[in-house]
Design an enzyme around this catalytic site. Structure first.
Site, PDB file in Angstrom:
ATOM      1  N   GLU A   1      -5.317  -8.732   1.077  1.00  0.00           N
ATOM      2  CA  GLU A   1      -5.939  -8.469   2.460  1.00  0.00           C
ATOM      3  C   GLU A   1      -7.338  -8.157   2.177  1.00  0.00           C
ATOM      4  O   GLU A   1      -7.668  -7.483   1.201  1.00  0.00           O
ATOM      5  CB  GLU A   1      -5.391  -7.153   3.076  1.00  0.00           C
TER       6      GLU A   1
ATOM      7  N   GLU B   1       0.723  -1.199   0.060  1.00  0.00           N
ATOM      8  CA  GLU B   1      -0.080   0.035  -0.034  1.00  0.00           C
ATOM      9  C   GLU B   1       0.842   1.371  -0.050  1.00  0.00           C
ATOM     10  O   GLU B   1       0.762   2.160   0.869  1.00  0.00           O
ATOM     11  CB  GLU B   1      -0.987   0.055   1.199  1.00  0.00           C
TER      12      GLU B   1
END
Ligand code: FCB
Length: 463
Positions: free
Chosen positions: A369, A171
């Site tokens: 995720e 991220e």
């Protein structure tokens, strides 16, 4: 709600099932065996930055309980465990030699996983820059990209004989924007142009690291599947109006395209570059050759998905510009069920996202995720009956299967998270685990969602 485990349709036998964690969120042992502070140690120890003043000093004490945690993973029947390496544990000064005790810990973890029949999936960087590198300028400084590539080579040198799955960054949007523009995460700076420089240097770091790792794997004839993980959502216009569509273009531009276009197509999106200059006085510091480095082929794109968002191009009062004269990009709240993070629950957005990624970028994906925080309670029976989390997982796994049925090449799903853990600025107050952690005793208890996940995986494999 489909809470009874059943085989999930449309998923091939090779579909990867996993659970995910990150080093600073679970390891603890922050000052042990030669580890130096990372930006998250500094940030969490600065009063006012995290809920309750929580830090990752002890976290889930995974550093000392690793064999027990691997046994838990094995018991879930997942085939893959995604975890991150602590840079300041492995290479304490962000440069220079490896720390033998840091290497030894990850050696033991990898060996324990392999002995348990679980495939290790390593993330090199899950937000925890060594503090010394932040002091030298952090991600807004170009040199950090080169430091990251050296660290990647060092990590691959230590573990690449046994680890084939490597994710460079987790991220980068969060590292750059939450860390340097909005100050909500470490290192807590509020400097938009610096954040935009960080975006480019993170991507450059990815590209340089990918080059080094690929070359090392090739030379030593080690198998390799290399990728990057992005946090991706969907941007949907509230109304079908030019201003709402433009708000989505901007949100998607800074949230998704500014990463994926250079990674996959080797160019930054021109509309984003123009917006950054016009509205933020910011520029991506691109030098000759950078985009070729950044766009080296990816084997897999990791997708972290939590929610989709509705956008409006107007303020609540109907204005088209904010107080600084910039066009409005406003997330509109919907009347939808929410998690304890106050995030709207939007499983169909995951199907839409995977299909649009397939169409626009065509790289195979893995959900690295997905999961949810809820206010868990321990029942009189000592168990956690987290039907809300189970439903969240079930609906999102169905959404993945639906995307596959419609042609998206999505190859795996990893639940976030194996354990309740240090949820960054939210501290220990938000619980994402499918396994409960009692932070007083460090006792681990499978929640109902963990049992559901285990049984769903088994039934799907058997189907
Ligand atoms: C993601 C992070 C992960 C965790 C989840 C809830 O953005 O990668 O570490 O905090 O959110």
């Amino acid at each position: 709600m489909n809470l009874v485990p059943r085989p999930v349709p449309h998923l091939p036998r090779s579909f990867r099932w996993g659970v995910a964690t990150a080093a600073y969120q679970i390891e603890g042992a922050a000052a042990e065996d030669g580890r130096t502070p990372s930006i998250w140690d500094t940030y969490s120890h600065t009063p006012g930055n995290t809920a309750g003043g929580d830090t990752g000093d002890t976290a889930c004490d995974h550093y000392h309980r690793m064999p027990e945690d691997v046994a838990l993973i094995k018991g879930l029947g997942v085939d893959t465990y995604r975890f991150s390496l602590s840079w300041s544990r492995l290479q304490p000064h962000g440069r220079g030699p490896a720390n033998p005790k840091g290497v030894a810990f990850y050696d033991r973890l990898v060996d324990e996983l392999l002995a348990s029949g679980v495939t290790p999936w390593v993330t090199l960087y899950h937000w925890d820059l060594p503090q010394e590198l932040e002091d030298a300028g952090g991600w807004p400084a170009r040199d950090t990209a080169y430091r990251f590539a050296d660290y990647a080579a060092l990590a691959h040198d230590a573990l690449g004989d046994r680890v084939a799955h490597w994710t460079t960054l987790n991220e980068p949007w969060c590292s750059a924007m939450l860390g340097y523009a909005y100050g909500d995460q470490a290192p807590g700076r509020r400097d938009f142009p610096a954040a935009v420089r960080a975006v480019h240097h993170l991507l450059l770091g990815h590209g340089l690291a990918a080059e080094r790792v690929r070359e090392a794997a090739h030379t030593r004839d080690h198998p390799l599947e290399l990728g990057i993980t992005l946090n991706l959502g969907t941007a949907t216009p509230e109304h079908d109006t030019p201003e709402d569509r433009d708000a989505c273009r901007r949100a998607d531009g800074l949230g998704r395209r500014v990463y994926l276009d250079p990674l996959v197509k080797g160019v930054y999106p021109q509309d984003v570059v123009a917006d950054l200059a016009a509205h933020h006085g910011a520029e991506l510091p691109v030098r000759d050759g950078d985009l070729e480095t950044i766009s080296a082929p990816l084997d897999v794109l990791g997708v972290n998905f939590y929610r989709g968002t509705l956008f409006s191009g107007r303020t609540e009062d109907g204005a088209l510009q904010d107080e600084r004269g910039r066009p409005v990009t406003r997330a509109v709240e919907r009347d939808l069920p929410r998690t304890a993070m106050d995030w709207e629950i939007t499983p169909t957005a995951l199907t839409d996202l995977l299909l649009s990624l397939q169409k626009e970028y065509g790289v195979p994906t893995v959900i690295t995720e997905n999961g949810a925080a809820f206010e868990d309670t321990v029942g009189a029976d000592g168990e956690v009956h987290d039907a809300d989390r189970t439903a969240y997982l079930a609906d999102h796994i169905d959404a993945v299967a639906e995307a596959r049925a419609q042609g998206a090449d999505v190859r795996g799903y990893f639940a976030w998270s194996l354990l309740d853990n240090f949820e960054w600025s939210y501290g220990y107050a938000k619980r994402f685990g499918i396994v409960r952690v009692d932070y007083d005793t460090q006792l681990r208890t499978l929640k109902d969602s963990a049992k559901w996940y285990r049984d769903t995986i088994r039934l799907t494999r058997e189907a």
